[in-house]
Design an enzyme around this catalytic site. Structure first.
Site, PDB file in Angstrom:
ATOM      1  N   CYS A 162     -26.411  10.675 -13.284  1.00 12.31           N
ATOM      2  CA  CYS A 162     -26.399   9.217 -13.445  1.00 12.31           C
ATOM      3  C   CYS A 162     -25.800   8.480 -12.247  1.00 12.31           C
ATOM      4  O   CYS A 162     -25.677   7.267 -12.272  1.00 12.31           O
ATOM      5  CB  CYS A 162     -25.659   8.826 -14.716  1.00 12.31           C
ATOM      6  N   HIS A 207     -18.530  -0.645  -5.998  1.00 12.41           N
ATOM      7  CA  HIS A 207     -18.975  -1.314  -7.216  1.00 12.41           C
ATOM      8  C   HIS A 207     -19.609  -2.680  -6.978  1.00 12.41           C
ATOM      9  O   HIS A 207     -20.413  -3.120  -7.775  1.00 12.41           O
ATOM     10  CB  HIS A 207     -17.863  -1.313  -8.257  1.00 12.41           C
ATOM     11  N   GLU A 254     -17.829  14.750 -12.558  1.00 15.37           N
ATOM     12  CA  GLU A 254     -17.746  13.968 -11.317  1.00 15.37           C
ATOM     13  C   GLU A 254     -16.527  14.344 -10.497  1.00 15.37           C
ATOM     14  O   GLU A 254     -16.178  13.660  -9.544  1.00 15.37           O
ATOM     15  CB  GLU A 254     -17.788  12.465 -11.621  1.00 15.37           C
ATOM     16  N   ASP A 263     -18.895   9.910  -7.533  1.00 13.26           N
ATOM     17  CA  ASP A 263     -17.542  10.450  -7.420  1.00 13.26           C
ATOM     18  C   ASP A 263     -17.551  11.926  -7.042  1.00 13.26           C
ATOM     19  O   ASP A 263     -16.666  12.382  -6.332  1.00 13.26           O
ATOM     20  CB  ASP A 263     -16.774  10.229  -8.736  1.00 13.26           C
TER      21      ASP A 263
HETATM   22  C1  PEP Z   1     -20.512   8.293 -10.491  1.00 12.12           C
HETATM   23  O1  PEP Z   1     -19.352   8.487 -10.129  1.00 12.12           O
HETATM   24  O2  PEP Z   1     -21.491   8.854 -10.004  1.00 12.12           O
HETATM   25  C2  PEP Z   1     -20.790   7.331 -11.570  1.00 12.12           C
HETATM   26  C3  PEP Z   1     -21.998   7.238 -12.078  1.00 12.12           C
HETATM   27  O3  PEP Z   1     -19.794   6.526 -11.998  1.00 12.12           O
HETATM   28  P1  PEP Z   1     -19.213   5.293 -11.159  1.00 12.12           P
HETATM   29  O4  PEP Z   1     -20.166   5.015 -10.054  1.00 12.12           O
HETATM   30  O5  PEP Z   1     -19.107   4.165 -12.121  1.00 12.12           O
HETATM   31  O6  PEP Z   1     -17.892   5.801 -10.713  1.00 12.12           O
HETATM   32 MG    MG Z   2     -17.699   7.822 -11.312  1.00 14.46          MG
END
Ligand code: PEP
Ligand code: MG
Length: 578
Positions: A505, A193, A434, A458
């Site tokens: 996404c 993140h 995910e 994920d």
């Molecule tokens: C993902 O897991 O691809 C996602 C878009 O969510 P995050 O990266 O916030 O876990």
């Molecule tokens: Mg995710």
């Protein structure tokens, strides 16, 4: 000494500037005794350190308020109130009166407090452990007269490259963008993140630079290349000149990229693709709205929460969601409910878990803390009157989670109707696919959801059992593994068969080669980092969906990610060269 450190590209851009080392860890404190005669002076020294820490926090607070807003600035109030706590000072002073050095006395009291808070049954107290740790580090650094570790001390306009072991999301939010121009961390990967947030903030970043701190002294000039994933230490004059030229070239290309970003996303054989933006913080919405993206495919609401002592209330959330919806007037804005847990929490904010990525997080936590979840759902249903807002649930593994959410939404409808505030009862509800469970059994979800959005970050992590944040595993983290491609194909086919939108996404949607593969799988909706819109459209506009489909069929028949990737790259080049 190594002059070129190689890490993982996390956020593009080149920075030439001085290095600032940030060691945000509780320092070692030696046992030290003071003579009776020196006790009063020791107490005065402690009070001075508190005063300096207060002044520093007020400065940070004021700066954050101008740059990010009152909500973000409020995170510092908690730490200021800790410094003013009478009990903290009484305990520390009592230990100094027993002849302990002020730093040891403060260290003992703070360590006890942190332990006590971390074990508390109250989530409110547990959430404060991160703030306590910040206060612990700040005051000890002052008492020990350590070289100043506070990023706030970097002069504005200095174009500094911040180098640290790892950055929590809350620390990243605190960085002063007037002086910090780039980030390099020892830990992390492209989907951690800190990397995602750096991209949102437009800060060039390299992560996974495993030995950066020991290779640097601080203050030396370096060149950070976020796209290449490198940090060049003490470059020659020629290397600096070349890097500056590249910065100038990039600025020169900005107009061309802007035109591309605002062009239609349509393949050469006339397949239209919806390209939306990922938005992590509400302040980013205006930038994202001007990025060429049509709407928001993923807003990560947890960044409203991280680093905070209390959860944002309904009004504050309503204002944040409304801001994003209004920035994208008329376009779809998909807002994901809180995905807290894993690497998205301030340290110690929730009970320690041995496996946080498999733990009490995201939709699991929200359903267990339903009152907290309903605050968010009500804010979303109210903000939905201002545009095309859609709600998305993270980490779903079973349809029960969707049904329970719908039940809570019905309760919210009654509550909002009773309060006579405007809201929409029929907000579309979708899920992130995910987890392998959601992907394999997505047919069990189709009747209860309005759309699917594949979270490739994920999905790759859970399918390949590769921790997305572990720098040692970065080469193994790939969306081109046949298992991942097959799962995505299954989700796309099932969604299409039931007339559901299927979007992607995760970070792969921002990578040109992966875009080619996704087009081939039949995906026609992508949600990408705002800065990646031009590159994504370049691929979409340069290829035929039919050729991408042929290529992906061949890739699906390979045995390894490397074979699939090589094949896709060759076919994409051939398409783009046609
Ligand atoms: C993902 O897991 O691809 C996602 C878009 O969510 P995050 O990266 O916030 O876990
Ligand atoms: Mg995710």
């Amino acid at each position: 000494m190594l002059s070129m450190l190689r890490g993982i590209p996390a956020s593009p851009g080149i920075v030439v500037g001085p290095v600032h080392l940030l060691r945000w860890e509780v320092p070692e404190v030696r046992h030290r005794l003071v003579d009776d005669a020196d006790i009063d002076a020791e107490i005065a020294r402690y009070q001075q350190a508190l005063d300096k820490a207060r002044a520093r926090l007020r400065l940070l607070r004021a700066r954050t308020e101008t740059q990010a807003g009152a909500t973000e600035a409020a995170i510092f109030d908690v730490q200021l109130s800790m410094l003013d706590d009478g009990e903290l000072t009484n305990h520390t002073v009592a230990l100094v009166r027993q002849n302990l050095g002020a730093e040891k006395a403060f260290d003992i009291v703070m360590s006890e407090w942190r332990q006590h808070f971390a074990r508390s049954s109250s989530p409110m107290l547990r959430e404060k452990v991160g703030d306590l740790t910040d206060v612990h580090i700040r005051v000890l650094s002052l008492l020990l007269e350590l070289p100043d570790h506070d990023p706030v001390d970097v002069p504005p306009g200095s174009n500094t490259i911040l180098v640290t072991h790892d950055l929590t999301p809350s620390l990243t939010m605190q960085l002063d963008r007037n002086c910090i121009a780039g980030i390099a961390t020892e830990a992390g990967t492209a989907t951690a993140h800190v990397a995602i947030l750096a991209r949102s903030l437009g800060l060039p970043a390299v992560v996974g630079l495993r030995s950066a701190l020991s290779a640097l002294r601080g203050g030396e000039v370096a060149i950070l290349d976020g796209a290449d994933g490198t940090l060049l230490i003490a470059p020659t004059d020629d290397e600096v000149a070349e890097a500056r030229q590249r910065v100038a070239d990039e600025a020169g290309r900005a107009d061309v990229l802007r035109e591309l970003a605002h062009s239609e996303a349509i393949t050469r054989d006339a397949h239209r693709v919806v390209v939306r933006a990922n938005v992590d913080i509400p302040e980013e919405a205006v930038l994202a709205a001007d990025s060429g993206a049509r709407g928001v495919g993923l807003m990560r609401t947890e960044f409203l929460v991280v680093g905070r002592a209390t959860m944002p209330d309904e009004e504050e959330q309503y204002a944040a969601y409304t801001r994003v919806v209004k920035a994208f007037a008329g376009e779809a804005v998909i807002i994901r409910t809180f995905d807290v847990g894993g690497d998205k929490l301030p340290v110690g904010g929730y009970p320690h878990e041995a496996n946080p990525f498999l733990g009490w997080r995201a939709i699991r936590m929200c359903l267990d803390e339903s009152e907290l979840f309903k605050v968010q759902l009500r804010a979303l249903m109210r903000a939905a009157v201002h545009g095309d807002l859609r709600i998305m649930l993270p980490l779903v593994v079973t349809v029960d989670e969707v049904r329970e959410t719908r039940q809570l939404m019905s309760e919210c409808v009654e509550e909002l109707a009773e309060r006579r505030v405007p809201f929409r009862a029929d907000v579309p509800l979708g899920v992130m696919v995910e987890t392998p469970a959601a992907a394999v059994s997505c047919d069990t979800l189709v009747r209860d959801v309005d759309f699917f959005s594949i979270g490739s970050n994920d999905l790759v992590q859970y399918t390949l059992a590769v921790d997305r944040g572990n720098a040692n595993l970065a080469p193994r983290f790939t969306p081109f593994h046949p298992a991942v491609l097959r799962l995505m194909q299954q989700v796309q086919r099932t969604g299409a068969a039931h007339g559901l939108d299927v979007c992607v996404c995760g970070e792969m949607a921002s990578q040109p080669l992966a875009v080619f593969a996704l087009l081939g799988l039949g995906i026609r909706q992508l949600s990408v980092a705002p800065r990646a819109v031009a590159d994504v459209k370049r691929v979409i506009r340069g290829v035929r969906a039919e050729a991408a489909a042929d290529a992906v069929q061949a890739a699906l028949a390979t045995s390894t990610a490397r074979e699939a990737e090589t094949l896709l790259r060759r076919r994409m080049r051939a398409e783009l060269d046609r």
